[in-house]
Design a protein around this motif. Structure first.
Motif, PDB file in Angstrom:
ATOM      1  N   GLN A  30      -1.468  -5.220  -4.907  1.00 21.49           N
ATOM      2  CA  GLN A  30      -2.094  -3.740  -4.197  1.00 21.49           C
ATOM      3  C   GLN A  30      -2.710  -2.805  -4.945  1.00 21.49           C
ATOM      4  O   GLN A  30      -3.882  -2.177  -4.966  1.00 21.49           O
ATOM      5  N   GLU A  31      -2.050  -2.557  -6.204  1.00 22.13           N
ATOM      6  CA  GLU A  31      -2.527  -1.949  -7.443  1.00 22.13           C
ATOM      7  C   GLU A  31      -3.844  -2.498  -7.929  1.00 22.13           C
ATOM      8  O   GLU A  31      -4.933  -1.824  -8.223  1.00 22.13           O
ATOM      9  N   GLY A  32      -4.031  -3.735  -7.876  1.00 20.48           N
ATOM     10  CA  GLY A  32      -5.152  -4.445  -8.613  1.00 20.48           C
ATOM     11  C   GLY A  32      -6.570  -4.297  -7.664  1.00 20.48           C
ATOM     12  O   GLY A  32      -7.657  -4.408  -7.759  1.00 20.48           O
ATOM     13  N   PHE A  33      -5.968  -3.946  -6.122  1.00 21.37           N
ATOM     14  CA  PHE A  33      -7.093  -3.851  -4.971  1.00 21.37           C
ATOM     15  C   PHE A  33      -7.585  -2.359  -4.716  1.00 21.37           C
ATOM     16  O   PHE A  33      -8.063  -2.179  -3.923  1.00 21.37           O
ATOM     17  N   GLU A  34      -6.761  -1.458  -5.520  1.00 24.58           N
ATOM     18  CA  GLU A  34      -6.781  -0.184  -5.164  1.00 24.58           C
ATOM     19  C   GLU A  34      -8.232   0.608  -5.090  1.00 24.58           C
ATOM     20  O   GLU A  34      -8.663   1.540  -4.336  1.00 24.58           O
ATOM     21  N   ASN A  35      -9.140   0.011  -5.931  1.00 25.16           N
ATOM     22  CA  ASN A  35     -10.586   0.328  -5.883  1.00 25.16           C
ATOM     23  C   ASN A  35     -11.576  -0.561  -5.442  1.00 25.16           C
ATOM     24  O   ASN A  35     -12.607  -0.662  -5.695  1.00 25.16           O
ATOM     25  N   SER A  36     -10.980  -1.534  -4.384  1.00 26.33           N
ATOM     26  CA  SER A  36     -11.914  -2.444  -3.597  1.00 26.33           C
ATOM     27  C   SER A  36     -11.765  -1.978  -1.973  1.00 26.33           C
ATOM     28  O   SER A  36     -11.099  -2.363  -1.238  1.00 26.33           O
ATOM     29  N   PRO A  37     -12.723  -1.267  -1.649  1.00 23.52           N
ATOM     30  CA  PRO A  37     -12.991  -0.913  -0.128  1.00 23.52           C
ATOM     31  C   PRO A  37     -13.285  -2.190   0.564  1.00 23.52           C
ATOM     32  O   PRO A  37     -13.972  -3.037   0.162  1.00 23.52           O
ATOM     33  N   PHE A  43       1.950  -6.931   3.933  1.00 19.15           N
ATOM     34  CA  PHE A  43       3.194  -7.593   3.406  1.00 19.15           C
ATOM     35  C   PHE A  43       4.142  -7.750   4.589  1.00 19.15           C
ATOM     36  O   PHE A  43       4.497  -6.604   5.071  1.00 19.15           O
ATOM     37  N   TYR A  44       4.921  -8.855   4.767  1.00 16.79           N
ATOM     38  CA  TYR A  44       6.005  -8.729   5.795  1.00 16.79           C
ATOM     39  C   TYR A  44       6.746 -10.286   5.538  1.00 16.79           C
ATOM     40  O   TYR A  44       6.096 -11.150   5.399  1.00 16.79           O
ATOM     41  N   ALA A  45       8.095 -10.055   5.283  1.00 15.77           N
ATOM     42  CA  ALA A  45       8.938 -11.179   5.305  1.00 15.77           C
ATOM     43  C   ALA A  45       8.274 -12.154   4.227  1.00 15.77           C
ATOM     44  O   ALA A  45       8.647 -13.457   4.295  1.00 15.77           O
ATOM     45  N   GLY A  46       8.128 -11.544   3.025  1.00 15.22           N
ATOM     46  CA  GLY A  46       7.731 -12.393   1.860  1.00 15.22           C
ATOM     47  C   GLY A  46       6.472 -13.097   1.905  1.00 15.22           C
ATOM     48  O   GLY A  46       6.075 -13.810   0.994  1.00 15.22           O
ATOM     49  N   THR A  47       5.574 -12.587   2.799  1.00 12.71           N
ATOM     50  CA  THR A  47       4.339 -13.093   3.055  1.00 12.71           C
ATOM     51  C   THR A  47       3.207 -11.996   2.845  1.00 12.71           C
ATOM     52  O   THR A  47       3.347 -10.861   3.353  1.00 12.71           O
ATOM     53  N   ILE A  48       2.348 -12.361   1.910  1.00 11.53           N
ATOM     54  CA  ILE A  48       1.232 -11.297   1.423  1.00 11.53           C
ATOM     55  C   ILE A  48      -0.102 -11.798   2.006  1.00 11.53           C
ATOM     56  O   ILE A  48      -0.641 -12.954   2.093  1.00 11.53           O
ATOM     57  N   GLU A  49      -0.914 -10.925   2.721  1.00  7.64           N
ATOM     58  CA  GLU A  49      -2.010 -11.497   3.564  1.00  7.64           C
ATOM     59  C   GLU A  49      -3.190 -10.341   2.702  1.00  7.64           C
ATOM     60  O   GLU A  49      -2.961  -9.270   2.664  1.00  7.64           O
TER      61      GLU A  49
END
Length: 101
Positions: A30-37, A43-49
């Motif tokens: 999430q930090e890596g994408f903070e400047n990517s509009p 995130f839910y139950a160990g799954t990142i989308e």
């Protein structure tokens, strides 16, 4: 890559799903994408989308959002539009909707 193929690529939704991940890993991504509009993370139950909506998706979402706002106003329902604000329960779940109220 030709101009036509670039346009076609960005006109389609793009989705990356990673399973078996931790909340900490999600927060680092999430930090890596903070400047990517235009990039939506969940995130839910160990799954990142990681989701990058295409033009058709964004157009349809805007139309539905406007129709919903007109309907709610017509019915006299009080609401607060929060656009794509991140909804989060620390350590458990995080999501960004197209539009939220």
């Amino acid at each position: 890559m030709t101009q036509t193929s670039v346009k076609k690529l960005f006109a389609q939704d793009q989705r990356i799903v990673q399973r078996g991940r931790t909340w900490r890993q999600f927060k680092l991504i999430q930090e890596g994408f903070e400047n990517s509009p235009g990039v939506r993370l969940s995130f839910y139950a160990g799954t990142i989308e990681i989701f990058m909506p295409g033009q058709a998706h964004e157009t349809f979402a805007s139309i539905i959002g406007r129709l919903l706002m007109i309907h709610l106003a017509h019915k006299g329902v009080a609401f607060v539009p929060t656009r794509s604000m991140t909804q989060e329960k620390e350590g458990a779940a995080s999501a960004q909707a197209d539009e939220s109220y």
